[in-house]
Write an enzyme that holds these catalytic residues in place. Structure first.
Site, short mmCIF file in Angstrom:
data_model
loop_
_atom_site.label_atom_id
_atom_site.label_comp_id
_atom_site.label_asym_id
_atom_site.label_seq_id
_atom_site.Cartn_x
_atom_site.Cartn_y
_atom_site.Cartn_z
N ARG A 90 16.89 -0.33 5.06
CA ARG A 90 16.57 -0.10 6.48
C ARG A 90 16.38 -1.39 7.26
O ARG A 90 16.65 -1.44 8.46
CB ARG A 90 15.31 0.75 6.63
CG ARG A 90 15.62 2.19 6.75
CD ARG A 90 15.45 2.88 5.41
NE ARG A 90 16.27 4.05 5.30
CZ ARG A 90 17.00 4.32 4.23
NH1 ARG A 90 17.03 3.50 3.20
NH2 ARG A 90 17.73 5.40 4.18
N CYS A 111 14.00 7.48 4.14
CA CYS A 111 14.01 6.96 2.78
C CYS A 111 12.85 7.58 2.05
O CYS A 111 12.11 8.38 2.62
CB CYS A 111 13.99 5.44 2.75
SG CYS A 111 12.41 4.71 3.11
N ARG A 122 11.24 6.45 8.77
CA ARG A 122 11.72 5.12 9.16
C ARG A 122 12.61 5.11 10.41
O ARG A 122 13.74 4.60 10.38
CB ARG A 122 12.48 4.44 8.00
CG ARG A 122 11.91 4.60 6.61
CD ARG A 122 10.73 3.78 6.26
NE ARG A 122 10.70 2.38 6.52
CZ ARG A 122 10.91 1.41 5.65
NH1 ARG A 122 11.28 1.71 4.44
NH2 ARG A 122 10.76 0.15 5.98
N ILE A 154 0.16 4.53 7.26
CA ILE A 154 1.37 3.92 7.86
C ILE A 154 2.60 4.79 7.62
O ILE A 154 3.35 5.07 8.54
CB ILE A 154 1.60 2.49 7.32
CG1 ILE A 154 0.32 1.64 7.48
CG2 ILE A 154 2.80 1.83 8.01
CD1 ILE A 154 -0.12 1.37 8.90
N1 EPU Z 1 7.94 3.40 13.41
C1 EPU Z 1 8.39 4.22 14.40
N2 EPU Z 1 9.42 3.78 15.19
C2 EPU Z 1 10.01 2.56 15.02
C3 EPU Z 1 9.55 1.73 14.00
C4 EPU Z 1 8.51 2.17 13.20
O1 EPU Z 1 7.88 5.32 14.60
O2 EPU Z 1 10.93 2.24 15.79
C5 EPU Z 1 6.84 3.85 12.54
C6 EPU Z 1 7.28 3.94 11.07
O3 EPU Z 1 7.89 5.17 10.78
C7 EPU Z 1 5.98 3.73 10.33
C8 EPU Z 1 5.20 2.77 11.25
O4 EPU Z 1 5.83 2.86 12.53
O5 EPU Z 1 5.29 4.95 10.24
C9 EPU Z 1 5.19 1.32 10.81
O6 EPU Z 1 6.50 0.93 10.48
P1 EPU Z 1 7.02 -0.56 10.64
O7 EPU Z 1 8.11 -0.57 11.67
O8 EPU Z 1 5.89 -1.50 10.84
O9 EPU Z 1 7.69 -0.80 9.23
P2 EPU Z 1 8.97 -1.68 8.97
O10 EPU Z 1 8.97 -2.80 9.93
O11 EPU Z 1 10.15 -0.80 8.87
C10 EPU Z 1 7.86 -3.39 7.34
C11 EPU Z 1 8.09 -3.82 5.93
C12 EPU Z 1 7.67 -2.69 4.98
C13 EPU Z 1 6.19 -2.40 5.23
C14 EPU Z 1 5.97 -2.04 6.70
C15 EPU Z 1 4.53 -1.82 7.07
C16 EPU Z 1 9.92 -5.36 6.14
C17 EPU Z 1 11.34 -5.66 5.89
N3 EPU Z 1 9.49 -4.17 5.75
O12 EPU Z 1 8.68 -2.23 7.53
O13 EPU Z 1 7.84 -3.17 3.66
O14 EPU Z 1 5.75 -1.34 4.43
O15 EPU Z 1 6.49 -3.09 7.54
O16 EPU Z 1 3.77 -2.96 6.79
O17 EPU Z 1 9.20 -6.20 6.64
C18 EPU Z 1 8.24 -2.99 1.35
O18 EPU Z 1 8.39 -4.22 1.29
O19 EPU Z 1 8.11 -2.29 0.31
C19 EPU Z 1 8.21 -2.32 2.65
C20 EPU Z 1 8.48 -1.02 2.78
#
Ligand code: EPU
Length: 418
Positions: A93, A117, A122, A328
């Site tokens: 993603r 996922c 996501r 989260i």
């Molecule tokens: N969310 C939305 N809309 C969006 C984006 C996110 O509703 O447009 C929601 C998500 O569904 C979730 C929450 O907001 O419920 C937080 O998601 P976030 O966007 O912060 O997650 P991410 O950026 O996709 C990163 C890490 C993840 C980690 C999360 C939270 C990276 C590449 N990935 O994901 O890492 O769990 O932040 O800290 O930086 C891992 O390494 O195993 C992993 C999953």
């Protein structure tokens, strides 16, 4: 498909060195799309998600080289293909991180809509809303999100309804080349966001406030090449520290920044673990008994969701009841039934897992379902009596560099089998 065979209850001893951060390297690699000049990134871990991201940049037209030093050199002199295809996005993603940089650099970006996922839905609606605020026209068709900003992006205030790590990173990158000032409000404060801002500033971007919830970016006409060293992986550091505690070992986790996982350090101490930190290492000493503590995942500086599964493995062996709440992601308890197969006593109620301990874990055949769930099963297997076989360790390979070699190097009985 590779598996791990682990014989538990072996005490570990020695030093475990932490690799560079996967989640910091991913946006750093995407940031290389913002300049036609070469960028050299040091301490990029050799894990599968990084290979996927590098492949995506090559697809976009960049030249990618792994240097003898282990660093990665990326040169995106021309962007020939501003697109993230389904084949790549479906496996990772985080590939949506190229959306902002491609739109900013070329005025157009096409990114496959990520599906769900194993840990949750996501969505990337917040990335899209943000880009629209910066003047891009975005529409979705045939499974792709297409962003167009033929006259370039314009600075604006973007308020995130919900804190998003990669959303903040994506928009921060896009705003570096937008005309005027962008304010990201309710921004993520993770160390990876700060690391990315550091890289972008070295490339000539004007950014203040990274690490707070209000980031200000003044757009510039061009960015240039630079060199940057990625921060240590705080999730790997936390995982290795928990491995030491769960095996009653004397180990030192080095080349890390304990301040980046301060919330975990606090919980470890509350649980009675003997963990002593300096600015770049954590020393673990054996303890005979741990107490249960409650834990709730939150955005940084709260307790990281990426350490929830590992902390739960630790709590299976602690005396008392531990309430673990996942705030989260909606489906991040896939490790629970597998831990239960190893003898853990855990009940799930909505967003909460209730762990009753201490349970005496025994080795079993278990299945990895996602990256951090696999890490929790490795930890449980290291602490369990007897042999465990972990299936589908390709999930582990997405984010942990040579984990079995690192653990075997301090005395763990772990091997990869075909
Ligand atoms: N969310 C939305 N809309 C969006 C984006 C996110 O509703 O447009 C929601 C998500 O569904 C979730 C929450 O907001 O419920 C937080 O998601 P976030 O966007 O912060 O997650 P991410 O950026 O996709 C990163 C890490 C993840 C980690 C999360 C939270 C990276 C590449 N990935 O994901 O890492 O769990 O932040 O800290 O930086 C891992 O390494 O195993 C992993 C999953």
């Amino acid at each position: 498909m590779d598996k791990f065979r682990i014989l538990g209850r072996e005490p570990l001893s020695g030093t475990l060195a932490v690799s560079g951060s996967k989640n910091s390297s991913l946006p750093a690699i995407a940031a290389c799309l913002l300049t036609e000049e070469p960028v050299i990134l040091h301490r990029v871990p050799r894990v599968r998600d990084i290979d996927t991201m590098l492949k995506l940049l090559e697809y976009n037209g960049a030249t990618v080289k792994r240097l003898a030093s282990g660093a990665v050199r990326i040169e995106a002199r021309k962007i020939s293909n501003p697109e993230a295809p389904y084949e790549i996005v479906k496996t990772m993603r985080a590939s949506s991180l190229v959306l902002g940089p491609l739109a900013a650099r070329t005025g157009t970006a096409r990114v496959s809509v990520p599906g769900g996922c194993s840990i949750g839905a996501r969505p990337i609606n917040l990335h899209i809303n943000g880009l629209e605020h910066l003047g891009a026209t975005v529409h979705q068709e045939y499974g792709y999100i297409e962003a167009a900003a033929p006259d370039g992006l314009r600075g604006n205030t973007v308020h995130f309804e919900r804190i998003t790590v990669t959303g903040t990173e994506d928009l921060m990158m896009a705003a570096t080349l937008a005309r005027g000032v962008t304010v990201l409000d309710n921004a993520a404060r993770e160390p990876e966001v700060v690391d990315l801002a550091g890289l972008l500033i070295k490339m000539g971007a004007k950014i203040t406030g990274a690490g707070t919830s209000r980031i200000e970016i003044e757009g510039v006409a061009k960015l240039h090449g630079t060199e940057h060293t990625i921060i240590p992986d705080r999730i790997e550091a936390g995982t290795l520290m928990i491995a030491g505690v769960m095996t009653n070992s004397n180990v030192t986790v080095t080349e890390c920044i304990p301040e980046h996982f301060a919330a975990l350090m606090t919980k470890m101490r509350q649980a009675g673990a003997r963990v002593e930190e300096s600015s770049t290492a954590v020393e673990v000493r054996p303890v005979t008994r741990l107490r249960s503590v409650d834990m709730t995942t939150e955005e940084h500086p709260g307790f990281a969701t990426d350490l929830q599964a590992q902390f739960m493995a630790l709590m299976t062996g602690a005396a008392g009841i531990s309430f673990i709440t996942e705030n989260i992601f909606e489906n991040r308890f896939m490790h629970v039934p597998e831990l239960a197969r190893m003898g853990a006593n855990i009940r799930i109620e909505g967003r909460q897992a209730i762990v009753a301990g201490p349970a005496e874990l025994t080795g079993a055949q278990v299945m990895c379902s996602d990256l951090r769930a696999s890490a929790s099963l490795v930890l449980a297997a290291l602490a369990a009596r007897g042999e465990s076989i972990l299936d589908r360790v390709y999930h582990m390979d997405r984010g942990y560099e040579h984990i079995e070699e690192k653990l075997a190097g301090v005395g763990a009985r772990i091997e990869r089998i075909g």
